[in-house]
Design a protein around this motif. Structure first.
Motif, short mmCIF file in Angstrom:
data_model
loop_
_atom_site.label_atom_id
_atom_site.label_comp_id
_atom_site.label_asym_id
_atom_site.label_seq_id
_atom_site.Cartn_x
_atom_site.Cartn_y
_atom_site.Cartn_z
N ILE A 1 0.83 -1.20 0.00
CA ILE A 1 0.00 0.00 0.00
C ILE A 1 0.87 1.26 0.00
CG2 ILE A 1 -1.63 1.34 1.41
CD1 ILE A 1 -2.76 -1.39 2.36
N ALA A 2 1.96 1.23 0.78
CA ALA A 2 2.82 2.41 0.90
C ALA A 2 3.63 2.66 -0.36
CB ALA A 2 3.76 2.24 2.10
N THR A 3 4.02 1.60 -1.05
CA THR A 3 4.96 1.75 -2.16
C THR A 3 4.31 1.70 -3.55
OG1 THR A 3 5.40 -0.63 -2.03
CG2 THR A 3 6.92 0.84 -0.87
N THR A 4 3.19 1.03 -3.68
CA THR A 4 2.58 0.90 -5.01
C THR A 4 1.05 0.88 -4.89
OG1 THR A 4 2.58 -0.38 -7.07
CG2 THR A 4 2.83 -1.62 -4.99
N PRO A 5 0.47 1.97 -4.40
CA PRO A 5 -0.98 2.00 -4.18
C PRO A 5 -1.80 1.83 -5.46
CG PRO A 5 -0.02 4.21 -3.98
CD PRO A 5 1.11 3.25 -4.02
N ASP A 6 -1.23 2.19 -6.60
CA ASP A 6 -1.96 2.01 -7.86
C ASP A 6 -2.12 0.54 -8.23
OD1 ASP A 6 -2.20 4.72 -8.11
OD2 ASP A 6 -0.51 4.94 -9.51
N ASN A 7 -1.22 -0.30 -7.70
CA ASN A 7 -1.27 -1.73 -8.01
C ASN A 7 -1.83 -2.57 -6.87
OD1 ASN A 7 0.04 -1.78 -10.71
ND2 ASN A 7 1.74 -0.86 -9.56
N TRP A 8 -1.98 -1.97 -5.71
CA TRP A 8 -2.55 -2.70 -4.57
C TRP A 8 -3.62 -1.81 -3.94
CZ3 TRP A 8 -1.90 -7.71 -3.73
CH2 TRP A 8 -2.42 -8.27 -2.55
N LYS A 9 -4.84 -1.99 -4.36
CA LYS A 9 -5.92 -1.08 -4.00
C LYS A 9 -6.77 -1.58 -2.82
CE LYS A 9 -6.28 0.78 -8.70
NZ LYS A 9 -5.83 2.13 -8.36
N TYR A 10 -6.23 -2.52 -2.06
CA TYR A 10 -6.95 -3.07 -0.92
C TYR A 10 -6.67 -2.25 0.33
CZ TYR A 10 -7.24 -6.97 -4.19
OH TYR A 10 -7.46 -7.73 -5.30
N SER A 11 -7.55 -2.38 1.32
CA SER A 11 -7.42 -1.59 2.55
C SER A 11 -6.35 -2.12 3.49
CB SER A 11 -8.76 -1.55 3.29
OG SER A 11 -9.19 -2.85 3.64
N GLY A 12 -5.98 -3.39 3.35
CA GLY A 12 -4.97 -3.98 4.22
C GLY A 12 -5.58 -4.53 5.50
N GLY A 13 -4.73 -5.08 6.35
CA GLY A 13 -5.18 -5.69 7.59
C GLY A 13 -4.64 -7.09 7.74
N LYS A 14 -5.06 -7.78 8.78
CA LYS A 14 -4.53 -9.10 9.07
C LYS A 14 -5.08 -10.19 8.16
CE LYS A 14 -3.77 -8.02 13.95
NZ LYS A 14 -4.20 -8.29 15.34
N ALA A 15 -6.26 -9.96 7.58
CA ALA A 15 -6.87 -10.94 6.69
C ALA A 15 -6.46 -10.68 5.24
CB ALA A 15 -8.39 -10.90 6.82
N TRP A 16 -6.11 -11.73 4.52
CA TRP A 16 -5.66 -11.60 3.14
C TRP A 16 -6.81 -11.12 2.24
CZ3 TRP A 16 -1.34 -11.01 0.71
CH2 TRP A 16 -1.30 -11.15 -0.67
N GLN A 17 -6.50 -10.16 1.34
CA GLN A 17 -7.53 -9.58 0.47
C GLN A 17 -7.25 -9.73 -1.02
OE1 GLN A 17 -7.11 -5.64 2.22
NE2 GLN A 17 -9.07 -5.83 3.29
N GLY A 18 -6.04 -10.13 -1.38
CA GLY A 18 -5.70 -10.25 -2.80
C GLY A 18 -6.49 -11.35 -3.49
N LYS A 19 -6.47 -11.30 -4.81
CA LYS A 19 -7.23 -12.27 -5.61
C LYS A 19 -6.38 -13.51 -5.92
CE LYS A 19 -10.02 -8.69 -7.89
NZ LYS A 19 -10.35 -8.05 -9.19
N GLY A 20 -7.04 -14.67 -5.88
CA GLY A 20 -6.38 -15.91 -6.30
C GLY A 20 -5.33 -16.37 -5.33
N GLY A 21 -4.43 -17.19 -5.83
CA GLY A 21 -3.35 -17.73 -5.01
C GLY A 21 -3.80 -18.91 -4.17
N GLN A 22 -2.84 -19.42 -3.39
CA GLN A 22 -3.10 -20.53 -2.49
C GLN A 22 -2.85 -20.09 -1.05
OE1 GLN A 22 -1.64 -24.43 -3.72
NE2 GLN A 22 -0.85 -23.53 -5.61
N SER A 23 -3.53 -20.72 -0.11
CA SER A 23 -3.41 -20.29 1.28
C SER A 23 -2.90 -21.43 2.16
CB SER A 23 -4.77 -19.81 1.80
OG SER A 23 -5.71 -20.86 1.82
N ALA A 24 -2.28 -21.04 3.26
CA ALA A 24 -1.80 -22.00 4.26
C ALA A 24 -1.76 -21.30 5.60
CB ALA A 24 -0.41 -22.52 3.88
N ALA A 25 -1.86 -22.09 6.66
CA ALA A 25 -1.90 -21.53 8.02
C ALA A 25 -0.50 -21.34 8.57
CB ALA A 25 -2.70 -22.45 8.93
N GLY A 26 -0.27 -20.16 9.14
CA GLY A 26 1.00 -19.90 9.81
C GLY A 26 2.16 -19.69 8.85
N SER A 27 3.22 -19.07 9.36
CA SER A 27 4.43 -18.89 8.55
C SER A 27 5.00 -20.23 8.12
CB SER A 27 5.48 -18.11 9.34
OG SER A 27 5.05 -16.78 9.59
N ALA A 28 4.96 -21.21 9.04
CA ALA A 28 5.49 -22.54 8.72
C ALA A 28 4.69 -23.19 7.59
CB ALA A 28 5.47 -23.42 9.96
N GLY A 29 3.37 -22.99 7.59
CA GLY A 29 2.54 -23.57 6.55
C GLY A 29 2.80 -22.97 5.19
#
Length: 377
Positions: A212-240
């Motif tokens: 958000i701080a460096t490329t707001p034109d390419n990342w238009k989400y509000s941010g926070g602890k919950a993931w908001q981007g489109k697509g991808g795969q998810s896993a629990a924890g840093s280890a996951g």
């Protein structure tokens, strides 16, 4: 190779823990003026140890939160428990889980890679009798962009490219934007598998704050602890997330540097400085040293510079806070909680960090942390 790596890590953590325990024991043997009246049957490490304070052997503490700091907590707990005889169970279930459980009165302290929000501070007042939850910066470290791309040993990316990768707008490793940043690399025609956290995570919060701080034109989400981007795969924890990257050809994910292991390499970031910056304890410390304390009262929330262009400063850096009541801590757990926090903020405690790919908190900030810990009640 995987087993060997795990064995090496276990030996490293064990050695650091033992050395930490020896330091605590030495402290106890030199200072007999603690005045706690320990019996002669007490362990040598606990009797008179300035670090163990009033913590009693056999006490138990329950804590939860940031998985990014878990490797650091594990090393600290082993050293402290060996010296003081206190059992600390730190779950490492993620920053969101830690804050929630703390505000439900279930924990002695919590770990979070994001400072408490105003509504979370308000909620903490129901648990902290006459006080509130405060943020104590204790662990620093770079958020590495770990990748698994066959034949690519050195990879440079910048904020716009990362934003597009994690928002499914760049989907192949031989994309022109990646080629431009890596003219000498042989990039395969391979699908990008971008991994993100499935749980609420301060690591996600800090990574997206960078975007958000460096490329707001390419990342238009509000941010926070919950993931908001489109697509991808998810896993629990840093280890996951780290395990997902390691097991998946073409994968990339974000996690604390200590989770970079065999089969996974770390991206260097083009910040606009003279040379791309790789994640390391030194490059993270350079960024954290420029942080400003923006918390009020006993709260020591920091404002990090995600848009730094300073030479050798790694911009995607997080600070993990230990969250504790400034007043109104439970009487039965306060002595051990205060003693443990005192140890991990001490010079000996902070020295453990650089040996396991974390960044110690800069002197000017950790000095304030020590003073604050001494005042909690």
């Amino acid at each position: 190779m995987k087993l060997q790596r795990m064995n090496r890590r276990a030996l490293t953590l064990g050695a650091l823990a033992v050395s930490g325990a020896l330091a605590l024991t030495a402290c106890g043997s030199d200072d007999n003026g603690g005045g706690s009246g320990s019996s002669t049957s007490s362990s040598a490490a606990n009797a008179g140890s300035a670090v163990c304070g009033d913590a009693k052997k056999g006490q138990q503490l329950l804590a939860d939160g940031s998985s990014a700091q878990k490797n650091a907590i594990d090393a600290w707990v082993k050293a402290f428990s060996t010296a003081c005889g206190v059992q600390i169970n730190y779950k490492g279930g993620g920053s969101g889980a830690g804050v929630t459980s703390f505000n439900q009165g279930q924990l002695a302290f919590a770990g979070s890679d994001s400072a408490l929000k105003p509504e979370e501070v308000t909620a903490s007042k129901k648990v902290c009798s006459g006080g509130q939850g405060i943020d104590l910066p204790m662990v620093g470290g770079p958020i590495a962009l770990g990748y698994n791309v066959p034949g690519v040993d050195n990879l440079v990316l910048d904020a716009p490219t990362l934003a597009k990768i994690f928002d499914s707008k760049i989907t192949k490793w031989n994309d022109e934007a990646i080629k431009k940043l890596n003219p000498s690399a042989t990039l395969p025609d391979l699908k990008i598998q971008a991994f993100h956290r499935s749980d609420e995570s301060g690591t996600t919060d800090n990574f997206t704050k960078y975007l958000i701080a460096t490329t707001p034109d390419n990342w238009k989400y509000s941010g926070g602890k919950a993931w908001q981007g489109k697509g991808g795969q998810s896993a629990a924890g840093s280890a996951g997330v780290a395990a997902g990257v390691k097991q998946t050809s073409g994968a990339i994910g974000y996690f604390e540097l200590s989770y970079v292991a065999d089969g996974v390499k770390a991206v260097s970031i083009n910040t606009g400085a003279a040379a791309p910056v790789a994640p390391s304890t030194d490059s993270a410390t350079k960024d954290i040293a420029a942080a400003q304390v923006v918390g009020t009262g006993n709260d020591l929330t920091l404002k990090l510079d995600y848009n730094t262009k300073a030479e050798g400063a790694y911009p995607i850096t997080l600070v993990t806070y230990e969250i504790v009541c400034d007043k109104g801590n439970k009487a039965d757990t306060l002595p051990a909680t205060k003693a443990f926090l005192t140890y991990i903020a001490s010079e000996d405690g902070q020295k453990v960090l650089s040996g396991i790919n974390y960044a110690p908190i800069p002197d000017a900030i950790i000095t304030k942390v020590r003073s604050t810990i001494a005042s909690i009640s």
